[in-house]
Design an enzyme around this catalytic site. Structure first.
Site, short mmCIF file in Angstrom:
data_model
loop_
_atom_site.label_atom_id
_atom_site.label_comp_id
_atom_site.label_asym_id
_atom_site.label_seq_id
_atom_site.Cartn_x
_atom_site.Cartn_y
_atom_site.Cartn_z
N TYR A 1 23.06 -2.50 -4.30
CA TYR A 1 24.25 -1.75 -3.94
C TYR A 1 24.07 -0.93 -2.66
CZ TYR A 1 25.84 -2.92 -8.66
OH TYR A 1 26.21 -3.58 -9.80
N LYS B 1 13.74 -9.51 -13.32
CA LYS B 1 13.91 -10.97 -13.23
C LYS B 1 12.68 -11.48 -12.46
CE LYS B 1 16.39 -14.74 -13.80
NZ LYS B 1 16.53 -15.36 -15.12
N ASP C 1 18.11 -11.66 -18.44
CA ASP C 1 19.00 -12.54 -19.22
C ASP C 1 18.67 -12.43 -20.71
OD1 ASP C 1 16.65 -13.57 -18.22
OD2 ASP C 1 17.35 -15.62 -18.03
N ASP D 1 23.56 -1.45 -14.25
CA ASP D 1 25.01 -1.32 -14.23
C ASP D 1 25.60 -2.24 -15.31
OD1 ASP D 1 27.57 -0.76 -13.49
OD2 ASP D 1 27.52 -1.82 -11.58
N ASP E 1 26.89 -1.18 -19.42
CA ASP E 1 28.26 -1.44 -19.88
C ASP E 1 28.24 -2.29 -21.16
OD1 ASP E 1 29.49 -0.01 -17.90
OD2 ASP E 1 30.94 -1.58 -17.43
#
Ligand code: NAD
Length: 360
Positions: free
Chosen positions: A146, A195, A227, A251, A255
């Site tokens: 970001y 990852k 994942d 992020d 959620d």
């Protein structure tokens, strides 16, 4: 004791929920003999309306001068609000990214707690969540994708774009230290999510987390691919204590974790720098669809105020008093519309704030 608290009511339901958090804080101040001095600051759409920009130097300087910042939420309805006719760097959300960066708030703590009284709101099968769960997601907030360099350009007639994901070892180390310290006060387990089978930034992440873990021999650490973590959160959420991860993965996972609790209106959050200073806000947005209707659930903001007392002001007893008051009100069957179920009593925003304040 005297404390200076910067308040950012923000947009949508922000002012309504902040009012209830202040009501509860004032009750705490009276009971425990403290004095909270509030300074109201503008951010997001409220700042655009007055100053033409979502974040001003004045807001940054006054926030820095306070002991902690308590925020409602910012942003409006993207379809109807004039704020979204502005270019992206001038919209309300740019103010939020800007203040996080200006205050160096690199550690975002998002609890995802399933209260036993609200277990029916959880979309998972009952046998997976029996007894509730209590996860804390520690998300890196000022680095990674970001904040990396990005560009959209044309190459050989094709529209092309890239975003870069960069972390240095210091950025990883400081958030890893926060995660291990917080885990030490909880159930002593850190799951570091990356990852590493694909990304170099993740391989560095994993190495630095392993180095930091050597200083915390009593904390169990495990590495999990992002994942797999997304899957495990809905398969067996009770396995997690602290989930430590980089900005974008955090992020998305936070959620997901909050939806698994079934009640976004209940979830608090804290963003910390490397001192005790922090910005505290609910995990949900500004809910423009119910703004000004006395329908918003103020509990996420009230619990954010409790986190502020615990992490920035070192007022543990006072924070416990807020947490207990919230639990008591839930046990007694009081609910706002978003968490309403059969045989419970429906309350508005103000009435829920009153009930919690009465129970301090
Ligand atoms: P949202 O969280 O505002 O709303 C999603 C749904 O949840 C809506 O139906 C809303 O009514 C409901 N809801 C949210 N909080 C609630 C509460 N306390 N009580 C009862 N119901 C509640 O998400 P959105 O609709 O995607 O976003 C609306 C605006 O909020 C956008 O402008 C977005 O950019 C902004 N936003 C801000 C923040 C922040 O300030 N940190 C975070 C997320 C979204």
């Amino acid at each position: 004791m005297d404390f200076n608290i910067a308040l950012i009511p923000g947009d949508g339901i922000g002012p309504e929920i902040i009012e209830e958090a202040v009501k509860v804080l004032d009750k705490v101040a009276g009971k425990f003999g403290h004095n909270f001095n509030y300074t109201k600051l503008l951010l997001g759409g409220a700042s655009i309306d007055v100053n033409g920009v979502p974040l001003t130097e004045e807001t940054i300087e006054k926030a820095k001068a306070s002991d902690a910042v308590l925020m409602g939420s910012i942003g409006g309805d993207a379809k109807s609000s004039p704020w979204y006719k502005l270019e992206p760097s001038k919209r309300p959300e740019a103010g939020l990214l800007g203040i996080r960066k200006a205050l160096n708030l690199f550690a975002n703590l998002r609890p995802a707690v399933l209260y036993k009284e609200l277990s029916k709101a959880c979309p998972l099968k009952e046998e997976l969540t029996e007894g509730g769960f209590d996860i804390l997601i520690m998300r890196e907030l000022t680095g990674g994708l970001y904040f990396g360099e990005r560009r959209t350009y044309e190459e050989n007639g094709l529209r092309t774009a890239y975003d870069s994901l960069v972390y240095n070892e210091n950025e990883i180390r400081r958030i890893a230290i926060k995660a291990f310290e917080v885990a030490g006060k909880r159930r002593k387990k850190v799951t570091s999510v990356d990852k590493a089978n694909v990304l170099d930034s993740s391989r560095l992440w994993r190495k630095v987390v392993e180095e930091v873990s050597r200083d915390y021999p009593d904390i169990t650490v495990e590495n999990m691919l992002v994942d797999n973590c997304a899957m495990q959160l809905v398969r067996d959420p009770k396995q997690f204590d602290v989930i430590l991860t980089e900005n974008m993965f955090g992020d998305i996972l936070s959620d997901e974790a909050s939806m698994v609790t079934g009640s976004i209106g209940m979830l608090a959050s804290a963003s910390l720098n490397d001192t005790s200073f922090g910005l505290y806000e609910p995990s949900h947005g500004s809910a423009p669809d119910i703004a000004g209707m006395n329908k918003a659930n103020p509990i996420a903001t009230i619990l954010s105020a409790s986190m502020m007392l615990r992490f920035s002001l070192d007022l543990t007893k006072e924070a416990d008093a807020i947490d207990r008051a919230v639990e008591k009100v839930l046990e007694e069957g009081y609910r706002t519309g978003d968490i309403m179920s059969d045989a419970c009593t429906l309350l508005g925003t103000k009435e829920m704030g009153d009930k919690i304040a009465d129970n301090i």
